[in-house]
Scaffold this motif. Structure first.
Motif, mmCIF file in Angstrom:
data_model
loop_
_atom_site.group_PDB
_atom_site.id
_atom_site.type_symbol
_atom_site.label_atom_id
_atom_site.label_comp_id
_atom_site.label_asym_id
_atom_site.label_seq_id
_atom_site.Cartn_x
_atom_site.Cartn_y
_atom_site.Cartn_z
ATOM 1 N N ALA A 1 0.847 -1.190 -0.174
ATOM 2 C CA ALA A 1 0.085 0.151 0.037
ATOM 3 C C ALA A 1 1.153 1.390 0.012
ATOM 4 O O ALA A 1 0.428 2.161 -0.743
ATOM 5 C CB ALA A 1 -1.021 -0.001 1.287
ATOM 6 N N LEU A 2 1.975 1.032 0.760
ATOM 7 C CA LEU A 2 2.729 2.488 0.829
ATOM 8 C C LEU A 2 3.572 2.627 -0.350
ATOM 9 O O LEU A 2 3.470 3.781 -0.799
ATOM 10 C CB LEU A 2 3.932 2.434 1.832
ATOM 11 N N THR A 3 3.601 1.723 -1.340
ATOM 12 C CA THR A 3 4.503 1.651 -2.580
ATOM 13 C C THR A 3 3.591 2.459 -3.502
ATOM 14 O O THR A 3 3.892 3.324 -4.254
ATOM 15 C CB THR A 3 4.837 0.302 -2.966
ATOM 16 N N LEU A 4 2.025 1.979 -3.408
ATOM 17 C CA LEU A 4 1.079 2.531 -4.288
ATOM 18 C C LEU A 4 0.827 4.104 -3.931
ATOM 19 O O LEU A 4 0.616 4.509 -4.844
ATOM 20 C CB LEU A 4 -0.315 1.648 -4.174
ATOM 21 N N PHE A 5 0.822 4.067 -2.636
ATOM 22 C CA PHE A 5 0.404 5.665 -2.327
ATOM 23 C C PHE A 5 1.387 6.604 -2.867
ATOM 24 O O PHE A 5 1.369 7.487 -3.473
ATOM 25 C CB PHE A 5 0.358 5.624 -0.889
ATOM 26 N N VAL A 6 2.724 6.272 -2.964
ATOM 27 C CA VAL A 6 3.734 7.034 -3.359
ATOM 28 C C VAL A 6 3.780 6.932 -4.677
ATOM 29 O O VAL A 6 4.033 8.141 -5.380
ATOM 30 C CB VAL A 6 5.038 6.517 -2.786
ATOM 31 N N TRP B 1 1.741 1.942 10.997
ATOM 32 C CA TRP B 1 3.250 2.218 10.983
ATOM 33 C C TRP B 1 3.372 3.009 12.356
ATOM 34 O O TRP B 1 4.468 3.225 12.793
ATOM 35 C CB TRP B 1 3.473 3.052 9.715
ATOM 36 N N GLN B 2 2.488 3.337 13.053
ATOM 37 C CA GLN B 2 2.600 4.124 14.420
ATOM 38 C C GLN B 2 1.909 3.326 15.471
ATOM 39 O O GLN B 2 1.787 3.960 16.548
ATOM 40 C CB GLN B 2 1.736 5.606 14.097
ATOM 41 N N ARG B 3 1.553 2.203 15.351
ATOM 42 C CA ARG B 3 0.423 1.556 16.270
ATOM 43 C C ARG B 3 1.459 1.249 17.672
ATOM 44 O O ARG B 3 0.830 1.317 18.659
ATOM 45 C CB ARG B 3 -0.273 0.338 15.667
ATOM 46 N N GLU B 4 2.451 1.048 17.354
ATOM 47 C CA GLU B 4 3.398 0.714 18.748
ATOM 48 C C GLU B 4 4.249 1.632 19.438
ATOM 49 O O GLU B 4 4.918 1.671 20.280
ATOM 50 C CB GLU B 4 4.393 -0.552 18.345
ATOM 51 N N LEU B 5 4.148 2.976 18.602
ATOM 52 C CA LEU B 5 4.919 4.131 19.041
ATOM 53 C C LEU B 5 4.689 4.357 20.558
ATOM 54 O O LEU B 5 5.432 4.603 21.319
ATOM 55 C CB LEU B 5 4.702 5.313 18.261
ATOM 56 N N PRO B 6 3.385 4.706 21.112
ATOM 57 C CA PRO B 6 3.232 5.131 22.453
ATOM 58 C C PRO B 6 3.870 4.097 23.465
ATOM 59 O O PRO B 6 4.525 4.454 24.407
ATOM 60 C CB PRO B 6 1.546 4.983 22.531
ATOM 61 N N GLU B 7 3.538 2.734 23.160
ATOM 62 C CA GLU B 7 4.150 1.901 24.235
ATOM 63 C C GLU B 7 5.676 1.832 24.272
ATOM 64 O O GLU B 7 6.331 1.647 25.262
ATOM 65 C CB GLU B 7 3.586 0.290 23.949
ATOM 66 N N ILE C 1 9.757 9.149 5.685
ATOM 67 C CA ILE C 1 9.501 10.191 4.818
ATOM 68 C C ILE C 1 8.350 10.198 3.907
ATOM 69 O O ILE C 1 7.650 11.093 3.715
ATOM 70 C CB ILE C 1 10.838 10.471 4.118
ATOM 71 N N ALA C 2 8.236 8.943 3.339
ATOM 72 C CA ALA C 2 7.214 8.623 2.601
ATOM 73 C C ALA C 2 5.731 8.879 3.207
ATOM 74 O O ALA C 2 4.945 9.440 2.635
ATOM 75 C CB ALA C 2 7.274 7.334 2.008
ATOM 76 N N ILE C 3 5.658 8.150 4.489
ATOM 77 C CA ILE C 3 4.533 8.269 5.186
ATOM 78 C C ILE C 3 4.238 9.901 5.360
ATOM 79 O O ILE C 3 2.927 10.458 5.436
ATOM 80 C CB ILE C 3 4.514 7.741 6.361
ATOM 81 N N TYR C 4 5.153 10.799 5.811
ATOM 82 C CA TYR C 4 4.957 12.286 6.177
ATOM 83 C C TYR C 4 4.545 12.801 4.929
ATOM 84 O O TYR C 4 3.658 13.624 5.198
ATOM 85 C CB TYR C 4 6.622 12.822 6.701
ATOM 86 N N ARG C 5 5.054 12.493 3.811
ATOM 87 C CA ARG C 5 4.380 13.340 2.576
ATOM 88 C C ARG C 5 3.126 12.998 2.117
ATOM 89 O O ARG C 5 2.354 13.664 1.617
ATOM 90 C CB ARG C 5 5.450 13.042 1.424
ATOM 91 N N ILE C 6 2.792 11.531 2.357
ATOM 92 C CA ILE C 6 1.522 11.015 2.132
ATOM 93 C C ILE C 6 0.541 11.841 2.904
ATOM 94 O O ILE C 6 -0.453 12.191 2.499
ATOM 95 C CB ILE C 6 1.436 9.607 2.310
ATOM 96 N N ILE C 7 0.757 11.943 4.250
ATOM 97 C CA ILE C 7 -0.140 12.422 5.250
ATOM 98 C C ILE C 7 -0.189 14.194 4.824
ATOM 99 O O ILE C 7 -1.385 14.482 5.096
ATOM 100 C CB ILE C 7 0.546 12.389 6.619
ATOM 101 N N ARG C 8 0.868 14.541 4.428
ATOM 102 C CA ARG C 8 0.768 16.077 4.156
ATOM 103 C C ARG C 8 -0.119 16.457 3.077
ATOM 104 O O ARG C 8 -0.664 17.624 2.738
ATOM 105 C CB ARG C 8 2.371 16.572 3.861
ATOM 106 N N SER C 9 -0.312 15.524 2.270
ATOM 107 C CA SER C 9 -1.078 15.546 0.992
ATOM 108 C C SER C 9 -2.516 15.734 1.041
ATOM 109 O O SER C 9 -3.378 15.745 0.125
ATOM 110 C CB SER C 9 -0.807 14.491 0.007
#
Length: 200
Positions: A27-32, A69-75, A111-119
């Protein structure tokens, strides 16, 4: 028999994780490549080599894929804070915890996720909840280390400022043309905060 069942359960969980990661990577590849809005769930399923029905077993939406991609960040963040040696200033504890947190990030994917979110305005709003969760996680962990009620507001402020520094560092890193690492940006922003605090 019990041992055999445990082996099978472990194998099933491993296969489930492998499939989930494959879908998320695809999915990330296709988003980019095609853009977030232009990428359909059917396209993700087809490129992942699974049926649409199987896709919905793992994910309910494209937004949920990004969230993996962010689910485990808080723990992970909480564990890093609580693992810090005693006797430090709260800001130092959080800086060290942030450095441990970003050490596990994949630079290209981040960086790819950041740019996707910014879009997408919708994704930007959704991403805000990530930082709010990190702020709350930092605050709760600091309260465990410094349980004095008279310092509760101070701990909340420290948590908010530190996550703000993380956010600014991520943005500068993803947008930057200087070739500096995220670690360097984070250290510089924390140092800048300390200098400005001394001026107050």
């Amino acid at each position: 028999m019990i041992e055999t069942d445990q082996v099978q359960e472990g194998w099933r969980e491993r296969k489930r994780r492998e499939t989930l990661d494959r879908i998320a990577d695809t999915a990330l590849t296709l988003f980019v490549k095609n853009g977030y809005d232009a990428t359909t769930l059917d396209a993700i399923a087809e490129a992942s080599g699974i049926s649409r029905r199987t896709f919905f077993y793992y994910f309910k939406s494209k937004e949920e894929i990004l969230a993996t991609w962010q689910r485990e960040l808080p723990e992970t963040f909480r564990a890093a804070i609580l693992a810090e040696p005693s006797g430090q200033h709260p800001f130092d504890v959080l800086q060290n915890a942030h450095l441990k947190l970003i050490a596990n990030l994949d630079p290209q994917k981040s960086i790819a996720i950041y740019r996707i979110i910014r879009s997408s305005e919708y994704l930007l709003a959704m991403n805000q909840s990530k930082y709010l969760k990190l702020e709350q996680t930092a605050f709760e962990a600091l309260r465990e280390l410094w349980p004095d009620k008279s310092r509760m507001n101070a701990m909340r402020i420290v948590a908010m400022v530190s996550v703000g520094i993380l956010r600014l560092s991520l943005e500068n890193w993803a947008e930057g043309q200087e070739g500096k690492s995220l670690e360097t940006y984070l250290k510089e922003e924390f140092e800048e905060m300390r200098k400005e605090t001394l001026k107050l």
